[in-house]
Design an enzyme around this catalytic site. Structure first.
Site, PDB file in Angstrom:
ATOM      1  CE  LYS A   1      34.025  40.447  49.991  1.00  0.00           C
ATOM      2  NZ  LYS A   1      35.316  40.160  49.459  1.00  0.00           N
TER       3      LYS A   1
ATOM      4  CE  LYS B   1      40.835  38.430  17.499  1.00  0.00           C
ATOM      5  NZ  LYS B   1      42.062  38.115  16.821  1.00  0.00           N
TER       6      LYS B   1
ATOM      7  CE  LYS C   1      29.569  38.317  48.978  1.00  0.00           C
ATOM      8  NZ  LYS C   1      30.138  37.910  47.716  1.00  0.00           N
TER       9      LYS C   1
ATOM     10  CG  ASN D   1      37.999  36.716  39.118  1.00  0.00           C
ATOM     11  OD1 ASN D   1      38.440  37.839  39.271  1.00  0.00           O
ATOM     12  ND2 ASN D   1      36.721  36.415  39.261  1.00  0.00           N
TER      13      ASN D   1
ATOM     14  CG  ASP E   1      32.624  40.622  41.553  1.00  0.00           C
ATOM     15  OD1 ASP E   1      31.918  39.797  42.158  1.00  0.00           O
ATOM     16  OD2 ASP E   1      33.772  40.942  41.927  1.00  0.00           O
TER      17      ASP E   1
ATOM     18  CG  ASP F   1      27.356  37.164  45.785  1.00  0.00           C
ATOM     19  OD1 ASP F   1      27.424  35.996  46.223  1.00  0.00           O
ATOM     20  OD2 ASP F   1      28.224  38.020  46.003  1.00  0.00           O
ATOM     21  CB  ILE F   2      26.936  31.871  43.127  1.00  0.00           C
ATOM     22  CG1 ILE F   2      26.916  32.249  41.644  1.00  0.00           C
ATOM     23  CG2 ILE F   2      26.569  30.417  43.340  1.00  0.00           C
ATOM     24  CD1 ILE F   2      28.004  31.601  40.800  1.00  0.00           C
ATOM     25  CB  VAL F   3      28.412  32.397  48.122  1.00  0.00           C
ATOM     26  CG1 VAL F   3      28.731  33.800  48.539  1.00  0.00           C
ATOM     27  CG2 VAL F   3      28.622  31.437  49.279  1.00  0.00           C
TER      28      VAL F   3
ATOM     29  CG  PHE G   1      36.960  30.610  50.216  1.00  0.00           C
ATOM     30  CD1 PHE G   1      36.139  29.526  50.423  1.00  0.00           C
ATOM     31  CD2 PHE G   1      38.327  30.468  50.428  1.00  0.00           C
ATOM     32  CE1 PHE G   1      36.655  28.305  50.845  1.00  0.00           C
ATOM     33  CE2 PHE G   1      38.868  29.256  50.849  1.00  0.00           C
ATOM     34  CZ  PHE G   1      38.029  28.171  51.056  1.00  0.00           C
TER      35      PHE G   1
HETATM   36  O1  PMT Z   1      41.900  28.812  42.897  1.00  0.00           O
HETATM   37  P1  PMT Z   1      43.198  29.107  43.602  1.00  0.00           P
HETATM   38  O2  PMT Z   1      44.273  29.592  42.667  1.00  0.00           O
HETATM   39  O3  PMT Z   1      43.648  27.943  44.437  1.00  0.00           O
HETATM   40  O4  PMT Z   1      42.943  30.333  44.609  1.00  0.00           O
HETATM   41  C1  PMT Z   1      42.069  30.186  45.656  1.00  0.00           C
HETATM   42  C2  PMT Z   1      41.205  31.433  45.868  1.00  0.00           C
HETATM   43  C3  PMT Z   1      42.097  32.588  46.297  1.00  0.00           C
HETATM   44  C4  PMT Z   1      40.470  31.811  44.585  1.00  0.00           C
HETATM   45  C5  PMT Z   1      40.138  31.061  46.948  1.00  0.00           C
HETATM   46  O5  PMT Z   1      40.803  30.691  48.119  1.00  0.00           O
HETATM   47  C6  PMT Z   1      39.197  32.222  47.230  1.00  0.00           C
HETATM   48  O6  PMT Z   1      39.468  33.141  47.981  1.00  0.00           O
HETATM   49  N1  PMT Z   1      38.006  32.195  46.567  1.00  0.00           N
HETATM   50  C7  PMT Z   1      37.012  33.275  46.609  1.00  0.00           C
HETATM   51  C8  PMT Z   1      37.406  34.324  45.604  1.00  0.00           C
HETATM   52  C9  PMT Z   1      36.415  35.470  45.561  1.00  0.00           C
HETATM   53  O7  PMT Z   1      35.734  35.624  44.578  1.00  0.00           O
HETATM   54  O8  PMT Z   1      36.332  36.184  46.646  1.00  0.00           O
HETATM   55  P2  PMT Z   1      35.356  37.470  46.824  1.00  0.00           P
HETATM   56  O9  PMT Z   1      35.789  38.072  48.111  1.00  0.00           O
HETATM   57  O10 PMT Z   1      35.336  38.314  45.616  1.00  0.00           O
HETATM   58  O11 PMT Z   1      33.921  36.806  46.989  1.00  0.00           O
HETATM   59  C10 PMT Z   1      33.383  36.439  48.237  1.00  0.00           C
HETATM   60  C11 PMT Z   1      32.525  35.215  48.108  1.00  0.00           C
HETATM   61  O12 PMT Z   1      31.452  35.461  47.225  1.00  0.00           O
HETATM   62  C12 PMT Z   1      33.244  33.998  47.560  1.00  0.00           C
HETATM   63  O13 PMT Z   1      32.776  32.877  48.288  1.00  0.00           O
HETATM   64  C13 PMT Z   1      32.808  33.932  46.111  1.00  0.00           C
HETATM   65  O14 PMT Z   1      32.793  32.588  45.637  1.00  0.00           O
HETATM   66  C14 PMT Z   1      31.397  34.485  46.213  1.00  0.00           C
HETATM   67  N2  PMT Z   1      30.883  35.115  45.002  1.00  0.00           N
HETATM   68  C15 PMT Z   1      31.401  36.284  44.516  1.00  0.00           C
HETATM   69  C16 PMT Z   1      30.829  36.878  43.433  1.00  0.00           C
HETATM   70  C17 PMT Z   1      29.724  36.262  42.795  1.00  0.00           C
HETATM   71  N3  PMT Z   1      29.142  36.791  41.750  1.00  0.00           N
HETATM   72  N4  PMT Z   1      29.232  35.115  43.284  1.00  0.00           N
HETATM   73  C18 PMT Z   1      29.797  34.526  44.358  1.00  0.00           C
HETATM   74  O15 PMT Z   1      29.344  33.474  44.797  1.00  0.00           O
END
Ligand code: PMT
Length: 446
Positions: free
Chosen positions: A377, A326, A381, A247, A316, A345-347, A363
């Site tokens: 979300k 390779k 979550k 990402n 994801d 999904d960790i969170v 986030f």
């Molecule tokens: O790192 P920087 O360059 O400073 O940028 C900051 C940021 C934009 C990355 C940060 O502010 C941010 O938005 N982070 C969350 C990015 C993200 O994956 O968003 P999402 O909408 O796809 O996921 C939602 C939430 O689920 C997030 O808390 C994410 O950490 C969590 N997640 C998602 C997928 C997964 N497999 N496990 C997770 O825990």
């Protein structure tokens, strides 16, 4: 009407406000002002002139604040005296402020509990005048108000309406919601609507703060005793020894959160995907590459955590079978198909924990339908808060030094932070997150 909300709670939490009451009929309205300040977390100390006690009894304010009220210069109940009462105060609000008291302030007099403690105070002083129109417009009062304004007093413009004497006109103490909004604005921005002394009409309503602008709202020991686990940066999912799926996260936002949480005295563990950033001071860092490594690290840390913040941009999907050698373009021609499987999904894993579930903050990196996606979300979550940021441009979001965000709880929007540096945003977010966590904890206990 100004809504008491989590923004006003954040602004007033642990603020020490001295409320001075002088002898006017509007003193009864100050009971409601006092209640609102206390309800929103302020520590309120009340000082009354003898004349004020003819309108409302000190017992009313003592019941509202759970503290004794100072009514005389030589009171020493609870060790309060005219010097001690303003020590460490964030604001001194005199509501109502009569023409007589305003004149005394202008002269620097110290002949009762309010005038003496105002003279001894080092904090900003706000007055809400209340008097008959002719008294307000009398050149003597105007001069006194001008003197106070020049000296840095904040004056909340009175409003038009029915006055105690039966007249109708300017001079009625501003309504309590407006005074409350004025106090919140002042604490937030350190600026207030200037009072036009020559105005004979009602001035504009104080604006309800819509975004927090001031850092250091709370003592920096705010995080002491808390263990906070934060994920940051991207994850990398191996395609082959030379290539990964990843990402666009630089890790700056998550590292800033870790830095500010540590500054606030918390015990911080940062679980980081690959970044080029230095570990913030007093932060324990666990390095991981893949989403499943990040999940394992989170599982090992989260049991002891009070707060978990998922700021990482976790991939994801991962390859079902990463290649051990390779991949050769010659073997695949124009098109390559990779078979991917969804990462856990960790969170969401943390949010759905039954036992030892920490206060969980996610986030949401969005490009459109911000509110709708964030709300979906937070429910799916099972989060306590979600910080929604726009990643569609290059000025904020991924990689940049700035960000902007709106925070939602399951009940709806909590507050919006305008564009600012990630460090400043992290400061405000950590204060908000810790406050909300502590509030939830106190509700659980009660
Ligand atoms: O790192 P920087 O360059 O400073 O940028 C900051 C940021 C934009 C990355 C940060 O502010 C941010 O938005 N982070 C969350 C990015 C993200 O994956 O968003 P999402 O909408 O796809 O996921 C939602 C939430 O689920 C997030 O808390 C994410 O950490 C969590 N997640 C998602 C997928 C997964 N497999 N496990 C997770 O825990």
């Amino acid at each position: 009407m100004f809504k008491e909300n989590s923004m006003s709670q954040l602004l007033l939490q642990n603020r020490k406000i001295v409320l001075g009451i002088t002898g006017g009929i509007a003193a009864y309205k100050s009971c409601e002002l006092c209640r609102m300040l206390v309800k929103n977390g302020a520590q309120v100390a009340v000082v009354m002139t003898e004349a004020a006690t003819k309108f409302v009894t000190p017992a009313t304010f003592a019941a509202l604040t759970h503290h004794e009220v100072m009514t005389g210069v030589f009171d020493d109940a609870e060790g309060i005296d005219h010097i001690a009462i303003t020590k460490d105060a964030d604001l001194y609000v005199i509501a109502p402020a009569t023409a007589n008291t305003i004149a005394k302030f202008a002269m620097g007099m110290a002949d009762n509990a309010v005038t003496t403690s105002v003279l001894a105070s080092a904090c900003p002083v706000v007055i809400a005048p209340a008097m008959n129109t002719r008294m307000l417009l009398n050149p003597a009062t105007k001069n006194n108000l001008k003197t106070l304004q020049d000296r840095g007093f904040y004056i909340i413009a009175p409003e038009e309406g029915e006055l105690a004497c039966g007249d109708t006109g300017m001079g009625r103490m501003r309504n309590v919601d407006d005074i409350f909004a004025y106090i919140c604005s002042l604490l937030n921005e350190n600026v207030a609507i200037p009072y036009d002394i020559n105005s004979t009409t009602c001035l504009p309503k104080p604006q309800e703060p819509t975004a927090l602008t001031q850092t250091k709202l709370l003592p920096k020991s705010h995080g002491a005793g808390l263990k906070i686990v934060i994920t940051a940066g991207p994850t990398e999912e191996i395609i082959d020894p030379a290539r990964v799926i990843t990402n666009r996260s630089s890790g700056k936002m998550g590292y800033a959160l870790a830095q500010m949480a540590a500054t606030m005295g918390a015990d911080v563990t940062l679980i980081s995907g690959p970044t080029s950033l230095a570990t913030p001071n007093n932060v324990k860092r666990i390095d991981v590459s893949t989403a499943s490594q990040m999940l394992d690290a989170v599982k090992s840390q989260v049991g002891q955590a009070h707060i978990f913040i998922g700021c990482a941009a976790v991939a994801d999907y991962r390859l079902i079978e990463p290649m051990s050698t390779k991949l050769k373009k010659e073997d695949h021609g124009e098109f390559l198909t990779l078979e991917l499987v969804r990462n856990e999904d960790i969170v969401s894993y943390v949010g759905h924990l039954d036992e030892d579930r920490p206060y969980t903050v996610g986030f949401a990196a969005e490009t459109n339908n911000f509110e709708e996606n964030a709300k979906e979300k937070i429910v799916r979550k099972k989060l306590d808060l979600i910080v929604c940021n726009d990643v569609s441009g290059s000025e904020i979001g991924f990689g940049s030094n700035d960000n902007a965000a709106t925070v939602y709880s399951p009940e709806g929007e909590v507050c919006t932070f305008g564009k600012m540096s990630k460090i400043k945003l992290a400061d405000l977010l950590m204060e908000l997150i810790i406050s909300q966590f502590k509030e939830k904890l106190s509700h659980k206990k009660n």
